[in-house]
Design a protein around this motif. Structure first.
Motif, PDB file in Angstrom:
ATOM      1  N   ALA A 149     -34.920  81.529  18.029  1.00 54.49           N
ATOM      2  CA  ALA A 149     -35.986  81.384  17.044  1.00 54.49           C
ATOM      3  C   ALA A 149     -35.934  82.505  16.010  1.00 54.49           C
ATOM      4  CB  ALA A 149     -37.344  81.383  17.738  1.00 54.49           C
ATOM      5  N   ILE A 150     -36.224  82.149  14.760  1.00 54.06           N
ATOM      6  CA  ILE A 150     -36.258  83.111  13.657  1.00 54.06           C
ATOM      7  C   ILE A 150     -37.656  83.079  13.057  1.00 54.06           C
ATOM      8  CG2 ILE A 150     -35.339  83.708  11.380  1.00 54.06           C
ATOM      9  CD1 ILE A 150     -32.747  82.296  12.185  1.00 54.06           C
ATOM     10  N   ASP A 151     -38.314  84.208  13.025  1.00 54.95           N
ATOM     11  CA  ASP A 151     -39.672  84.297  12.505  1.00 54.95           C
ATOM     12  C   ASP A 151     -39.630  84.543  10.998  1.00 54.95           C
ATOM     13  OD1 ASP A 151     -42.436  84.460  12.377  1.00 54.95           O
ATOM     14  OD2 ASP A 151     -42.449  86.616  12.770  1.00 54.95           O
ATOM     15  N   LEU A 152     -40.151  83.579  10.212  1.00 58.52           N
ATOM     16  CA  LEU A 152     -40.157  83.704   8.765  1.00 58.52           C
ATOM     17  C   LEU A 152     -41.584  83.709   8.222  1.00 58.52           C
ATOM     18  CD1 LEU A 152     -37.336  81.218   7.648  1.00 58.52           C
ATOM     19  CD2 LEU A 152     -37.148  83.671   8.063  1.00 58.52           C
ATOM     20  N   GLN A 153     -41.793  84.490   7.179  1.00 59.41           N
ATOM     21  CA  GLN A 153     -43.053  84.440   6.456  1.00 59.41           C
ATOM     22  C   GLN A 153     -43.092  83.143   5.635  1.00 59.41           C
ATOM     23  OE1 GLN A 153     -45.567  86.727   6.799  1.00 59.41           O
ATOM     24  NE2 GLN A 153     -44.222  87.480   8.437  1.00 59.41           N
ATOM     25  N   PRO A 154     -44.291  82.663   5.237  1.00 58.97           N
ATOM     26  CA  PRO A 154     -44.395  81.387   4.515  1.00 58.97           C
ATOM     27  C   PRO A 154     -43.485  81.287   3.298  1.00 58.97           C
ATOM     28  CG  PRO A 154     -46.568  82.098   5.205  1.00 58.97           C
ATOM     29  CD  PRO A 154     -45.630  83.216   5.552  1.00 58.97           C
ATOM     30  N   ARG A 155     -43.412  82.349   2.484  1.00 59.51           N
ATOM     31  CA  ARG A 155     -42.572  82.288   1.295  1.00 59.51           C
ATOM     32  C   ARG A 155     -41.088  82.282   1.666  1.00 59.51           C
ATOM     33  NH1 ARG A 155     -44.683  81.095  -3.617  1.00 59.51           N
ATOM     34  NH2 ARG A 155     -46.220  82.766  -3.396  1.00 59.51           N
ATOM     35  N   GLU A 156     -40.723  82.993   2.719  1.00 57.84           N
ATOM     36  CA  GLU A 156     -39.342  82.982   3.185  1.00 57.84           C
ATOM     37  C   GLU A 156     -38.967  81.586   3.675  1.00 57.84           C
ATOM     38  OE1 GLU A 156     -39.401  87.638   4.758  1.00 57.84           O
ATOM     39  OE2 GLU A 156     -39.610  85.976   6.172  1.00 57.84           O
ATOM     40  N   PHE A 157     -39.923  80.936   4.348  1.00 55.93           N
ATOM     41  CA  PHE A 157     -39.691  79.577   4.835  1.00 55.93           C
ATOM     42  C   PHE A 157     -39.445  78.628   3.660  1.00 55.93           C
ATOM     43  CE2 PHE A 157     -40.676  75.380   6.391  1.00 55.93           C
ATOM     44  CZ  PHE A 157     -40.268  75.378   7.714  1.00 55.93           C
ATOM     45  N   ARG A 158     -40.277  78.731   2.622  1.00 55.88           N
ATOM     46  CA  ARG A 158     -40.127  77.861   1.457  1.00 55.88           C
ATOM     47  C   ARG A 158     -38.803  78.106   0.749  1.00 55.88           C
ATOM     48  NH1 ARG A 158     -45.326  78.326  -2.229  1.00 55.88           N
ATOM     49  NH2 ARG A 158     -44.020  76.956  -3.512  1.00 55.88           N
ATOM     50  N   LEU A 159     -38.416  79.362   0.660  1.00 59.03           N
ATOM     51  CA  LEU A 159     -37.148  79.696   0.019  1.00 59.03           C
ATOM     52  C   LEU A 159     -35.981  79.118   0.811  1.00 59.03           C
ATOM     53  CD1 LEU A 159     -35.399  81.178  -2.047  1.00 59.03           C
ATOM     54  CD2 LEU A 159     -35.713  83.273  -0.705  1.00 59.03           C
ATOM     55  N   LEU A 160     -36.004  79.290   2.118  1.00 56.28           N
ATOM     56  CA  LEU A 160     -34.919  78.772   2.948  1.00 56.28           C
ATOM     57  C   LEU A 160     -34.898  77.248   2.920  1.00 56.28           C
ATOM     58  CD1 LEU A 160     -32.602  79.363   4.886  1.00 56.28           C
ATOM     59  CD2 LEU A 160     -34.265  79.319   6.762  1.00 56.28           C
ATOM     60  N   GLU A 161     -36.071  76.614   2.935  1.00 56.49           N
ATOM     61  CA  GLU A 161     -36.128  75.151   2.869  1.00 56.49           C
ATOM     62  C   GLU A 161     -35.492  74.646   1.580  1.00 56.49           C
ATOM     63  OE1 GLU A 161     -39.342  71.460   2.572  1.00 56.49           O
ATOM     64  OE2 GLU A 161     -40.062  73.493   2.965  1.00 56.49           O
ATOM     65  N   PHE A 162     -35.846  75.271   0.457  1.00 54.97           N
ATOM     66  CA  PHE A 162     -35.290  74.856  -0.832  1.00 54.97           C
ATOM     67  C   PHE A 162     -33.772  75.016  -0.845  1.00 54.97           C
ATOM     68  CE2 PHE A 162     -34.159  75.801  -5.303  1.00 54.97           C
ATOM     69  CZ  PHE A 162     -34.552  74.592  -5.884  1.00 54.97           C
ATOM     70  N   MET A 163     -33.296  76.127  -0.290  1.00 57.22           N
ATOM     71  CA  MET A 163     -31.856  76.349  -0.255  1.00 57.22           C
ATOM     72  C   MET A 163     -31.162  75.337   0.650  1.00 57.22           C
ATOM     73  SD  MET A 163     -31.679  80.541  -0.236  1.00 57.22           S
ATOM     74  CE  MET A 163     -29.936  80.610  -0.691  1.00 57.22           C
ATOM     75  N   MET A 164     -31.747  75.055   1.811  1.00 57.75           N
ATOM     76  CA  MET A 164     -31.126  74.107   2.742  1.00 57.75           C
ATOM     77  C   MET A 164     -31.127  72.696   2.178  1.00 57.75           C
ATOM     78  SD  MET A 164     -32.388  75.501   6.483  1.00 57.75           S
ATOM     79  CE  MET A 164     -31.333  74.356   7.401  1.00 57.75           C
ATOM     80  N   ARG A 165     -32.152  72.333   1.434  1.00 60.43           N
ATOM     81  CA  ARG A 165     -32.185  71.010   0.811  1.00 60.43           C
ATOM     82  C   ARG A 165     -31.115  70.885  -0.277  1.00 60.43           C
ATOM     83  NH1 ARG A 165     -36.314  67.644   2.060  1.00 60.43           N
ATOM     84  NH2 ARG A 165     -38.205  68.494   3.025  1.00 60.43           N
ATOM     85  N   ASN A 166     -30.617  72.019  -0.722  1.00 62.14           N
ATOM     86  CA  ASN A 166     -29.592  72.028  -1.769  1.00 62.14           C
ATOM     87  C   ASN A 166     -28.313  72.669  -1.265  1.00 62.14           C
ATOM     88  OD1 ASN A 166     -30.960  71.131  -4.500  1.00 62.14           O
ATOM     89  ND2 ASN A 166     -32.455  72.320  -3.367  1.00 62.14           N
ATOM     90  N   ARG A 167     -27.975  72.367  -0.040  1.00 68.26           N
ATOM     91  CA  ARG A 167     -26.792  72.939   0.600  1.00 68.26           C
ATOM     92  C   ARG A 167     -25.558  72.855  -0.296  1.00 68.26           C
ATOM     93  NH1 ARG A 167     -24.044  70.895   6.301  1.00 68.26           N
ATOM     94  NH2 ARG A 167     -22.137  72.155   6.123  1.00 68.26           N
ATOM     95  N   GLY A 168     -24.863  73.989  -0.439  1.00 69.26           N
ATOM     96  CA  GLY A 168     -23.622  74.032  -1.197  1.00 69.26           C
ATOM     97  C   GLY A 168     -23.799  74.070  -2.699  1.00 69.26           C
TER      98      GLY A 168
END
Length: 226
Positions: A149-168
């Motif tokens: 498990a990786i503990d992320l703050q809300p803004r970190e979660f949103r940033l990672l989600e956006f990046m993962m949705r745009n993989r590559g």
């Protein structure tokens, strides 16, 4: 249903947008192909309605780019080009249906509903984003890598989600500011750099394999470790 409409003709766009909203659906309208592609790659939609002839990026190229990015949003082409070869070309580009102009809104709505019924099980499964051993659960709002498990703050979660949705895909600083922070101006701070650094400290460094990468002079991207 949340629908993306990519249509440059103002009267057609107003006709479709008003009809969808009167039926209780949400709709985002992009009058240009490039904007339509950006929305299709960064926001979740239940369906897309795309004109073939668009300014700056035609509908075929748009849909091919969406499919190449791994997005499976059901799509209907709206077009005045109706030859057999044109329809085949559209379907091979990734369209699920084809509707000729002029059209009745009731037929467009019936086709959208049919697509929604066919793809409902698939859409329900789109609650987890995964790249290699990195997994994000959008319902539970959890992130794990290699089962840890990786503990992320809300803004970190949103940033990672956006990046993962745009993989590559290379994401510029401006794109991140607009989509993650809703800034439509440069705040003249290093907020993006700071949050990317924090993500790396949590997502990459403990596992010894880099996924979040800097593209010098362009921005950032995430992908499976090299």
């Amino acid at each position: 249903m949340k629908v993306l409409l990519v249509e440059d003709d103002a009267s057609t766009a107003a006709y479709v947008c008003n009809g969808l909203r009167e039926e209780g659906h949400e709709v985002d309208h992009a009058p240009r192909g490039a904007l339509g592609l950006e929305l299709a790659l960064t926001r979740p939609y239940d369906a897309a309605v795309v004109d073939r002839m668009l300014p700056d990026l035609d509908g075929l190229s748009l849909l091919k780019a969406v499919r190449a990015a791994g997005r499976r949003t059901p799509a209907i082409f709206l077009t005045a080009v109706g030859g057999v070869d044109d329809r085949v070309e559209g379907l091979e580009a990734g369209a699920d249906d084809y509707l000729m102009k002029p059209f009745a809104f009731s037929e467009l709505m019936a086709r959208l509903n049919a697509l929604a019924r066919r793809t409902a099980p698939e859409r329900r499964e789109e609650t987890v984003l995964a790249i290699a051993d990195l997994e994000m659960n959008l319902i539970a709002r959890t992130v794990a890598r290699a089962g840890q498990a990786i503990d992320l703050q809300p803004r970190e979660f949103r940033l990672l989600e956006f990046m993962m949705r745009n993989r590559g895909r290379v994401l510029t600083r401006t794109m991140l500011l607009e989509r993650v922070w809703q800034f439509h101006f440069d705040p003249k701070t290093n907020v993006v750099e700071t949050h990317v650094s924090r993500l790396r400290a949590k997502v990459d460094r403990p596992f010894g394999a880099e996924m979040i990468r800097t593209v010098r002079g362009s921005g950032y991207l995430i992908d499976a470790p090299a």
